[in-house]
Design a protein around this motif. Structure first.
Motif, mmCIF file in Angstrom:
data_model
loop_
_atom_site.group_PDB
_atom_site.id
_atom_site.type_symbol
_atom_site.label_atom_id
_atom_site.label_comp_id
_atom_site.label_asym_id
_atom_site.label_seq_id
_atom_site.Cartn_x
_atom_site.Cartn_y
_atom_site.Cartn_z
ATOM 1 N N TYR A 1 0.758 -1.276 -0.020
ATOM 2 C CA TYR A 1 -0.008 -0.075 -0.116
ATOM 3 C C TYR A 1 0.753 1.147 -0.013
ATOM 4 N N TYR A 2 2.075 1.012 0.215
ATOM 5 C CA TYR A 2 2.848 2.197 0.307
ATOM 6 C C TYR A 2 3.931 2.333 -0.875
ATOM 7 N N THR A 3 4.498 3.563 -1.294
ATOM 8 C CA THR A 3 5.112 3.723 -2.567
ATOM 9 C C THR A 3 6.555 2.981 -2.493
ATOM 10 N N HIS A 4 7.013 2.999 -1.252
ATOM 11 C CA HIS A 4 8.497 2.498 -0.952
ATOM 12 C C HIS A 4 8.782 0.907 -1.501
ATOM 13 N N ALA A 5 7.387 0.259 -1.399
ATOM 14 C CA ALA A 5 7.464 -1.006 -1.918
ATOM 15 C C ALA A 5 7.937 -1.467 -3.292
ATOM 16 N N TYR A 6 7.673 -0.149 -4.102
ATOM 17 C CA TYR A 6 7.851 -0.467 -5.475
ATOM 18 C C TYR A 6 9.052 0.075 -6.234
ATOM 19 N N ASP A 7 9.705 -0.530 -6.982
ATOM 20 C CA ASP A 7 10.932 -0.527 -7.682
ATOM 21 C C ASP A 7 10.818 0.378 -8.989
ATOM 22 N N TYR A 8 9.871 0.400 -9.759
ATOM 23 C CA TYR A 8 9.659 0.794 -10.965
ATOM 24 C C TYR A 8 8.404 1.678 -10.980
ATOM 25 N N TRP A 9 8.546 2.571 -11.762
ATOM 26 C CA TRP A 9 7.367 3.442 -11.839
ATOM 27 C C TRP A 9 7.146 3.935 -13.529
ATOM 28 N N GLY A 10 5.805 4.008 -13.908
ATOM 29 C CA GLY A 10 5.551 4.652 -15.153
ATOM 30 C C GLY A 10 5.602 6.004 -15.094
ATOM 31 N N GLN A 11 5.226 6.623 -16.328
ATOM 32 C CA GLN A 11 5.241 8.154 -16.471
ATOM 33 C C GLN A 11 3.965 8.799 -15.897
ATOM 34 N N GLY A 12 3.049 8.148 -15.788
ATOM 35 C CA GLY A 12 1.898 8.837 -15.192
ATOM 36 C C GLY A 12 0.640 8.887 -16.484
ATOM 37 N N THR A 13 -0.526 8.885 -16.371
ATOM 38 C CA THR A 13 -1.485 9.242 -17.311
ATOM 39 C C THR A 13 -2.625 10.067 -16.410
ATOM 40 N N GLN A 14 -3.134 11.224 -16.990
ATOM 41 C CA GLN A 14 -3.953 12.136 -16.292
ATOM 42 C C GLN A 14 -5.536 11.402 -16.663
ATOM 43 N N VAL A 15 -5.953 11.476 -15.491
ATOM 44 C CA VAL A 15 -7.679 11.175 -15.463
ATOM 45 C C VAL A 15 -8.332 12.293 -14.889
#
Length: 127
Positions: A109-123
């Motif tokens: 549930y927390y961001t620190h658990a994740y190693d890779y991220w996408g660039q994001g998409t606006q909704v």
């Protein structure tokens, strides 16, 4: 290096639906969990949903339970987020994320658990 590419964002009226997808590519990787987070202007990035890669266990933020559905296609290395009954407060940039480490479920549930991220998409959900 792993790349995550989101697609499917856009503008929708309140009560409408949108589907997001996130395709992973790059070097060989061991995926434990794929997740979706969102960040509204001036606010911190927050958990939306996650799914374990080796089974169908899913996790949702209380604010989206019953409205959003996360799913995956292991063969395509793709995770999806189907968003129904959208509300103006769902407006945000949505980010896909990958965790390559095993944790107790609550950690995802927390961001620190994740190693890779996408660039994001606006909704954007209009009232």
């Amino acid at each position: 290096q792993v790349q995550l590419v989101e697609s499917g964002g856009g503008l929708v009226q309140a009560g409408g639906s949108l589907g997001l997808s996130c395709a992973a590519s790059g070097r060989a990787f061991s995926t434990y969990v794929m997740g979706w987070f969102r960040q509204a202007p001036g606010k911190e990035r927050r958990f939306v949903a996650a799914i374990r890669w080796n089974n169908d266990n899913t996790y949702y933020a209380d604010s989206v339970k019953g409205r959003f559905t996360i799913s995956k296609d292991n063969a395509k290395n793709t995770v999806y987020l189907q968003m129904n009954s959208l509300k103006p407060e769902d407006t945000a940039v949505y980010y896909c994320a990958m965790s390559t480490r095993p944790y107790w479920s609550g950690t995802y549930y927390y961001t620190h658990a994740y190693d890779y991220w996408g660039q994001g998409t606006q909704v954007t959900v209009s009232s």
